[in-house]
Design a protein around this motif. Sequence first.
Motif, mmCIF file in Angstrom:
data_model
loop_
_atom_site.group_PDB
_atom_site.id
_atom_site.type_symbol
_atom_site.label_atom_id
_atom_site.label_comp_id
_atom_site.label_asym_id
_atom_site.label_seq_id
_atom_site.Cartn_x
_atom_site.Cartn_y
_atom_site.Cartn_z
ATOM 1 N N MET A 80 0.854 -1.203 0.000
ATOM 2 C CA MET A 80 0.000 0.000 0.000
ATOM 3 C C MET A 80 0.881 1.242 0.000
ATOM 4 O O MET A 80 1.869 1.316 0.743
ATOM 5 N N ASN A 81 0.529 2.206 -0.815
ATOM 6 C CA ASN A 81 1.268 3.459 -0.827
ATOM 7 C C ASN A 81 1.067 4.209 0.479
ATOM 8 O O ASN A 81 0.017 4.129 1.103
ATOM 9 N N ARG A 82 2.070 4.941 0.869
ATOM 10 C CA ARG A 82 2.015 5.676 2.126
ATOM 11 C C ARG A 82 2.041 7.177 1.878
ATOM 12 O O ARG A 82 2.393 7.640 0.786
ATOM 13 N N MET A 83 1.654 7.926 2.917
ATOM 14 C CA MET A 83 1.757 9.375 2.868
ATOM 15 C C MET A 83 2.557 9.827 4.084
ATOM 16 O O MET A 83 2.267 9.425 5.209
ATOM 17 N N ILE A 84 3.567 10.649 3.838
ATOM 18 C CA ILE A 84 4.383 11.230 4.895
ATOM 19 C C ILE A 84 4.196 12.741 4.856
ATOM 20 O O ILE A 84 4.278 13.359 3.794
ATOM 21 N N ARG A 137 -4.462 12.884 -1.553
ATOM 22 C CA ARG A 137 -5.024 11.522 -1.481
ATOM 23 C C ARG A 137 -5.080 10.882 -2.861
ATOM 24 O O ARG A 137 -4.818 9.680 -3.000
ATOM 25 N N ARG A 167 -1.746 9.657 -3.841
ATOM 26 C CA ARG A 167 -1.383 8.446 -3.112
ATOM 27 C C ARG A 167 -1.911 7.192 -3.790
ATOM 28 O O ARG A 167 -1.387 6.087 -3.575
ATOM 29 N N SER A 212 3.573 6.491 -3.438
ATOM 30 C CA SER A 212 3.736 7.057 -2.101
ATOM 31 C C SER A 212 3.956 8.561 -2.233
ATOM 32 O O SER A 212 4.494 9.049 -3.230
ATOM 33 N N GLU A 258 -3.960 9.362 9.003
ATOM 34 C CA GLU A 258 -3.742 8.516 7.829
ATOM 35 C C GLU A 258 -2.327 8.649 7.273
ATOM 36 O O GLU A 258 -1.992 8.002 6.283
ATOM 37 N N GLN A 259 -1.496 9.477 7.892
ATOM 38 C CA GLN A 259 -0.143 9.675 7.395
ATOM 39 C C GLN A 259 0.865 9.569 8.527
ATOM 40 O O GLN A 259 0.510 9.581 9.705
ATOM 41 N N GLN A 260 2.120 9.438 8.161
ATOM 42 C CA GLN A 260 3.207 9.484 9.135
ATOM 43 C C GLN A 260 3.658 10.933 9.231
ATOM 44 O O GLN A 260 4.028 11.541 8.233
ATOM 45 N N LEU A 305 10.819 5.624 9.798
ATOM 46 C CA LEU A 305 9.730 5.510 8.818
ATOM 47 C C LEU A 305 9.672 4.136 8.154
ATOM 48 O O LEU A 305 8.784 3.885 7.350
#
Length: 245
Positions: free
Chosen positions: A1-5, A67, A70, A74, A97-99, A169
Amino acid sequence: MNRMIALWAHPRSRSTVLERVFIERGDFEVFHEPFSHMAFDEHSAIPHGDLNGAVPRDYEAIKALLRNARQRSSVLHKDMCYHCIAPLKADAEFLMEQQNVFIIRDPARAILSHYAIFPQMPVQAIGHQALYEIFCEVRRLTGKTPWVINAEDLASRPEHTVRRLCDHLQLDFMPDALNWNAKCPEQWKTWRGWHKDAENSTTITAGSADFDERPLHADSRLLTYYQLHRPFYERMNQFTEQGQP
């Protein structure tokens, strides 16, 4: 799954050169201060380039832009919390929903660097207070201490600092991403005048060790800004590189 930072910063915090590392990695789509488009327009006094670009100016629309990105890769977005402090504080879903990573710099250095570019800067634009408020909100929502980077650590020990960030991360550390050709990435063009040093850089450097605080103390307005924001910096600095995964 793609992530969001999310890389949350205040102005003149060395956040842009850290963002450049993620541009060089090549495995993230990087957004440079997208929420600034809801804070400023082409008539704003702040120095800027073309603000009539493709980034929307509404909080919900900017969030949708991130979003949607994403869905294809990522995402890392770097921004200032003061750009969107009210809706962001009320948006637990987005924060969760993100780091969330935070970068801070001694406000004396940040304020004088800011003043050199934008002497009319308002007090909220110093940014440490808004940054601390979002740090506290993320900590409350997650029950964990977010990752905090001190800009001087990044400048003096870039490989160590970036490697530790990657460990936190759970990203592969890519040493080649710490070096690049001097240029202005497309993402920076709206705010190009703010990033001349980063644009002309080829790596992260410590800069000059000499720092003259006298201009800060000679200007009552700047000193007031410093006295307001220093406590927020100190509160966050005690958590530098102590975040929990």
